[in-house]
Structures are given as structure tokens and as C-alpha cells.
Design a protein around this motif. Structure first.
Motif, PDB file in Angstrom:
ATOM      1  N   GLN A  66      37.315  46.157  19.009  1.00  0.00           N
ATOM      2  CA  GLN A  66      37.912  47.434  18.617  1.00  0.00           C
ATOM      3  C   GLN A  66      37.852  48.384  19.809  1.00  0.00           C
ATOM      4  N   THR A  67      39.000  48.957  20.148  1.00  0.00           N
ATOM      5  CA  THR A  67      39.095  49.913  21.241  1.00  0.00           C
ATOM      6  C   THR A  67      39.676  51.208  20.689  1.00  0.00           C
ATOM      7  N   PRO A  68      39.626  52.284  21.452  1.00  0.00           N
ATOM      8  CA  PRO A  68      40.254  53.528  20.982  1.00  0.00           C
ATOM      9  C   PRO A  68      41.749  53.360  20.691  1.00  0.00           C
ATOM     10  N   GLN A  69      42.394  52.364  21.338  1.00  0.00           N
ATOM     11  CA  GLN A  69      43.818  52.110  21.120  1.00  0.00           C
ATOM     12  C   GLN A  69      44.068  51.122  19.976  1.00  0.00           C
ATOM     13  N   GLY A  70      43.004  50.616  19.356  1.00  0.00           N
ATOM     14  CA  GLY A  70      43.144  49.656  18.258  1.00  0.00           C
ATOM     15  C   GLY A  70      42.491  48.327  18.594  1.00  0.00           C
TER      16      GLY A  70
ATOM     17  N   MET B 203      42.035  44.425  19.762  1.00  0.00           N
ATOM     18  CA  MET B 203      42.580  43.556  20.801  1.00  0.00           C
ATOM     19  C   MET B 203      41.750  42.281  20.872  1.00  0.00           C
TER      20      MET B 203
END
Length: 160
Positions: free
Chosen positions: A99-103, A105
Motif C-alpha cells: 500500500q502506497t499513498p497512490q494506492g 502496487m
């Protein structure tokens, strides 16, 4: 009919690397079917297919920038092994959802030691030229519903 925007295209392919090693192929399977112009295949291949007809055969070299993108070093990170709680055996090649700040991956483990796990968020084919041998099987106009939904329906496509 020529391949153009909103064509439904079915094709057989063999994808190889620069050394001729097969990465993927539709051989022995149904052809790949996609809606042209909506980004369902890599841009370099989609661009090369414009104007082609059923029965055409072609070889296409797709540069990394027009394939899965360039390899970005910032997407390779060392993560504390504790971040993988509940996973006893971590080995290179394993993939995990991060989970990243952009969603979300997908990351691939590239190295493991006692305290850290090195993960790579690049697509496995990022930074590589792709070599496609293609045979166009069919080309037809997309239906209004396929255009509206942005994908192929029926054989080789999505079933509602």
C-alpha cells in the motif's frame, strides 16, 4: 477492415527479449482480444497495429518507454524484515501487494538478508525492449456497448 480506434482485434503473439528468449506467447491458446484505442495493450504495440488487416503478420520492436516504461531506481527499496510478519519464508521472486499513498502496487522481492528485504515496484519488464511476433486473426467494429464499457464482450472478452 483495418485496425483503428474502436476496433475489436484478436491476434496471436510471441513476446521475446533481446536475446530471443520467449517471455510470453498465445501459442496453443486462444488469441488475445482487445479493444483498440483504450490502452489495453502496451502503447508501442498498439501503435504498430494501426492500419493492419486480418491475416497480416509482423514483427514489432517496442522500446521500454512504449512498453512497460523505464526502470526507476526509486521504486527499489529496502524494507525491514519485520514488515513481512506472518511470512516465514521470503525468497527472491516472491510478489506482494504493498500500500502506497497512490494506492496498491505489486512489488517483487529481489534480495533477502537477516534484517532487510529488497523489493522492486517496477514492472518486471520495465526498462526492457520487447520483441513481438504478431499474426492478426480478426478485426471488427466494436459494438456500441463495447465502446461504452471500454472492453470487448463475448468470445475473448468480458461476459456480463
Amino acid at each position: 477492415m483495418q485496425i483503428s480506434e474502436n476496433s475489436v482485434v484478436s491476434f496471436h503473439y510471441t513476446l521475446t527479449d533481446k536475446d530471443g528468449q520467449v517471455i510470453d506467447s498465445s501459442a496453443g491458446h486462444a488469441p488475445l482480444t482487445y479493444l483498440h484505442g483504450v490502452g489495453q495493450i502496451v502503447p508501442g504495440l498498439e501503435n504498430a497495429l494501426v492500419g493492419k488487416l486480418a491475416g497480416d503478420k509482423l514483427d514489432v520492436e517496442v522500446a521500454a518507454a512504449e512498453g512497460y516504461g523505464e526502470h526507476h531506481d526509486f521504486m527499489v527499496q529496502q524494507v525491514p524484515r519485520e514488515a513481512f510478519q506472518g511470512v516465514d519464508d521470503i525468497e527472491p521472486g516472491m510478489q506482494f501487494q504493498a500500500q502506497t499513498p497512490q494506492g496498491g502496487m505489486t512489488v517483487t522481492v529481489t534480495a533477502v538478508d537477516e534484517t532487510t528485504v529488497t523489493v522492486d515496484g517496477n514492472h518486471p519488464l520495465a526498462g526492457k525492449s520487447l520483441f513481438f511476433a504478431v499474426e492478426i486473426v480478426t478485426v471488427r467494429d466494436a459494438t456500441d456497448e463495447e465502446k461504452e464499457h471500454g472492453h470487448v464482450h463475448g468470445e475473448g472478452g468480458h461476459h456480463h
